[in-house]
Write an enzyme that holds these catalytic residues in place. Structure first.
Site, short mmCIF file in Angstrom:
data_model
loop_
_atom_site.label_atom_id
_atom_site.label_comp_id
_atom_site.label_asym_id
_atom_site.label_seq_id
_atom_site.Cartn_x
_atom_site.Cartn_y
_atom_site.Cartn_z
N LYS A 111 0.82 -1.21 0.00
CA LYS A 111 0.00 0.00 0.00
C LYS A 111 0.86 1.26 0.00
O LYS A 111 0.43 2.31 -0.48
CB LYS A 111 -0.98 0.01 1.17
CG LYS A 111 -2.11 -1.00 0.97
CD LYS A 111 -3.38 -0.67 1.70
CE LYS A 111 -4.49 -1.61 1.29
NZ LYS A 111 -5.72 -1.47 2.02
N LYS A 192 -4.91 -10.15 -5.30
CA LYS A 192 -6.18 -10.50 -4.66
C LYS A 192 -7.28 -9.53 -5.10
O LYS A 192 -7.01 -8.37 -5.43
CB LYS A 192 -6.04 -10.51 -3.14
CG LYS A 192 -5.88 -9.15 -2.50
CD LYS A 192 -6.15 -9.22 -1.00
CE LYS A 192 -6.25 -7.81 -0.43
NZ LYS A 192 -6.94 -7.69 0.82
N LYS A 195 -11.35 -4.07 -2.84
CA LYS A 195 -12.38 -3.02 -2.97
C LYS A 195 -11.83 -1.79 -3.66
O LYS A 195 -12.54 -1.09 -4.36
CB LYS A 195 -12.84 -2.56 -1.58
CG LYS A 195 -13.68 -3.51 -0.83
CD LYS A 195 -14.18 -2.79 0.43
CE LYS A 195 -14.04 -3.70 1.62
NZ LYS A 195 -12.74 -3.60 2.29
N1 AQP Z 1 -9.60 -11.33 -2.22
C1 AQP Z 1 -9.93 -11.79 -1.04
N2 AQP Z 1 -10.16 -13.12 -0.85
C2 AQP Z 1 -10.54 -13.61 0.36
N3 AQP Z 1 -10.68 -12.81 1.45
C3 AQP Z 1 -10.48 -11.48 1.31
N4 AQP Z 1 -10.56 -10.44 2.16
C4 AQP Z 1 -10.25 -9.30 1.52
N5 AQP Z 1 -9.97 -9.56 0.23
C5 AQP Z 1 -10.09 -10.90 0.07
C6 AQP Z 1 -10.96 -10.58 3.56
O1 AQP Z 1 -12.05 -9.71 3.78
C7 AQP Z 1 -11.99 -9.21 5.12
C8 AQP Z 1 -12.16 -7.74 5.12
O2 AQP Z 1 -11.10 -7.12 4.45
P1 AQP Z 1 -10.85 -5.57 4.70
O3 AQP Z 1 -11.88 -4.77 4.07
O4 AQP Z 1 -10.70 -5.29 6.13
O5 AQP Z 1 -9.45 -5.28 4.10
P2 AQP Z 1 -8.70 -5.82 2.89
O6 AQP Z 1 -8.20 -7.19 3.17
O7 AQP Z 1 -7.63 -4.82 2.59
O8 AQP Z 1 -9.80 -5.87 1.75
P3 AQP Z 1 -9.85 -5.17 0.39
O9 AQP Z 1 -11.11 -5.53 -0.24
O10 AQP Z 1 -8.61 -5.45 -0.39
O11 AQP Z 1 -9.92 -3.64 0.77
P4 AQP Z 1 -8.99 -2.44 0.35
O12 AQP Z 1 -8.98 -2.45 -1.15
O13 AQP Z 1 -9.65 -1.22 0.91
O14 AQP Z 1 -7.65 -2.69 0.93
C9 AQP Z 1 -10.65 -9.68 5.70
O15 AQP Z 1 -10.88 -10.79 6.53
C10 AQP Z 1 -9.85 -10.08 4.49
O16 AQP Z 1 -8.94 -11.12 4.79
#
Ligand code: AQP
Length: 326
Positions: A111, A192, A195
């Site tokens: 990030k 992965k 969002k």
């Molecule tokens: N691609 C994924 N596959 C499986 N699990 C996932 N999680 C996130 N992406 C995947 C799980 O979702 C939960 C919430 O995640 P988060 O919103 O707290 O943060 P993150 O992991 O950083 O998710 P994003 O979607 O990638 O958000 P941004 O883009 O804002 O950083 C966690 O349990 C995570 O493991």
């Protein structure tokens, strides 16, 4: 009864990765455990957020928790910034952490894109996450596998405090599903699903309409050999789609490979569109019912009160063990 804690950042609408990696577990676990599910808005501001949009996303994520089946009669649902103990414990744990271990976190590295200077909140994010978990004497943390390193840091901090002071924290365990634990981006299966990725066709959000789901799946990156077979190393795109299809439909990957023997990716993708649309339909309907209701706000207010009561007990113990306050 074991205590379960987890959260999702309100950085956009929940996608299939969040759902299959984490939220499905939230629902399963609430049957036999004491569950606390949080919308982690203070994590969201580690990168710039528009205040108006953030507030909307907090309510979107809360409504989606309920729409996928989190039951506020069984689980506590609340917003992180409504309980001051998260920030308080985060500072105490920051004083127990080292810059070396935080700079090894892969999420921070990606990030901050290895820039020389990055927001401090992005750097200390894993400490806040540890505070979220330890504040509730959590036994189990249901998350996707991308969170393994953060869970390890949380455990290390808890053990470090317990070994150097009176026993203060429960040492939690991460809980990862076998399937769905890591859903990859549709446009690039080496990353992965996320969002905040720029390309909206890299993900399926739980609120996407049929046309968007169709476009994203039909555009999804595969390979040129046209055989529907699971091989994560050599065929990561189709393997990711098989994984999604399998978890959404309840059919095993082997069954799906058989079903699509001799057929091309076009047929497979068309059916996956339908399976996805059918799986998301009831979630969207429940979301629409609850998203703008007074009931949602009441659930969050009640959740914050109940979470606050638990956190105050922990903070009393933590402060005593650290010699803080009177
Ligand atoms: N691609 C994924 N596959 C499986 N699990 C996932 N999680 C996130 N992406 C995947 C799980 O979702 C939960 C919430 O995640 P988060 O919103 O707290 O943060 P993150 O992991 O950083 O998710 P994003 O979607 O990638 O958000 P941004 O883009 O804002 O950083 C966690 O349990 C995570 O493991």
């Amino acid at each position: 009864m074991k205590r379960v804690f987890s959260g999702v950042q309100p950085t956009g609408n929940i996608h299939l990765g969040n759902y299959l990696g984490a939220l499905k577990q939230f629902v399963e676990l609430q049957e036999e455990n004491e569950c606390i599910y949080c919308i982690v808005d203070m994590h969201a501001i580690t990168v710039p957020q528009d205040p108006k949009a953030l507030r909307e996303h907090i309510l979107d994520v809360a409504a989606l928790y309920l729409a996928v089946g989190v039951d506020p009669k069984k689980s506590i649902v609340f917003v992180q910034s409504d309980v001051p103990g998260h920030a308080e414990l985060s500072w105490i744990l920051t004083c127990c952490s080292h810059t070396g271990e935080l700079s090894r976190m892969t999420q921070f590295k990606s990030k901050s894109q290895n820039k020389e200077s990055a927001p401090t909140g992005l750097f200390t994010y894993p400490v806040l996450m540890a505070a979220d978990i330890l504040l509730y004497d959590t036994d189990i943390v249901p998350v996707g596998v991308d969170q393994t390193q953060h869970i390890e840091l949380c455990r290390d901090l808890a053990i470090r405090v317990n070994n150097t002071r009176k026993k203060t924290f429960i040492v939690p365990e991460g809980r990862y599903l076998k399937e769905g634990a890591r859903i990859m981006a549709l446009d690039d299966p080496s990353k992965k699903m996320s969002k905040s990725a720029e390309n909206v066709h890299s993900r399926i959000s739980l609120l996407d309409d049929e046309a968007k789901i169709k476009k994203s799946i039909m555009k999804a990156t595969t390979d040129s050999d046209g055989v529907v077979k699971f091989d994560a190393e050599n065929k990561p795109g189709i393997s990711n789609l098989l994984n999604i299809y399998s978890v959404l439909s309840g059919m095993s990957v082997e069954e799906l490979e058989k079903k699509y023997e001799g057929k091309g990716y076009g047929d497979f993708k068309k059916d996956l569109v339908q399976v996805t649309v059918d799986a998301l339909k009831p979630i969207k309907a429940r979301y629409e019912e609850i998203r703008h209701s007074e009931e949602l706000l009441e659930i969050l207010r009640d959740g914050a009160k109940r979470a606050g009561e638990i956190s105050e007990k922990t903070m009393k113990r933590v402060k005593e063990n650290f010699g803080l306050g009177f």
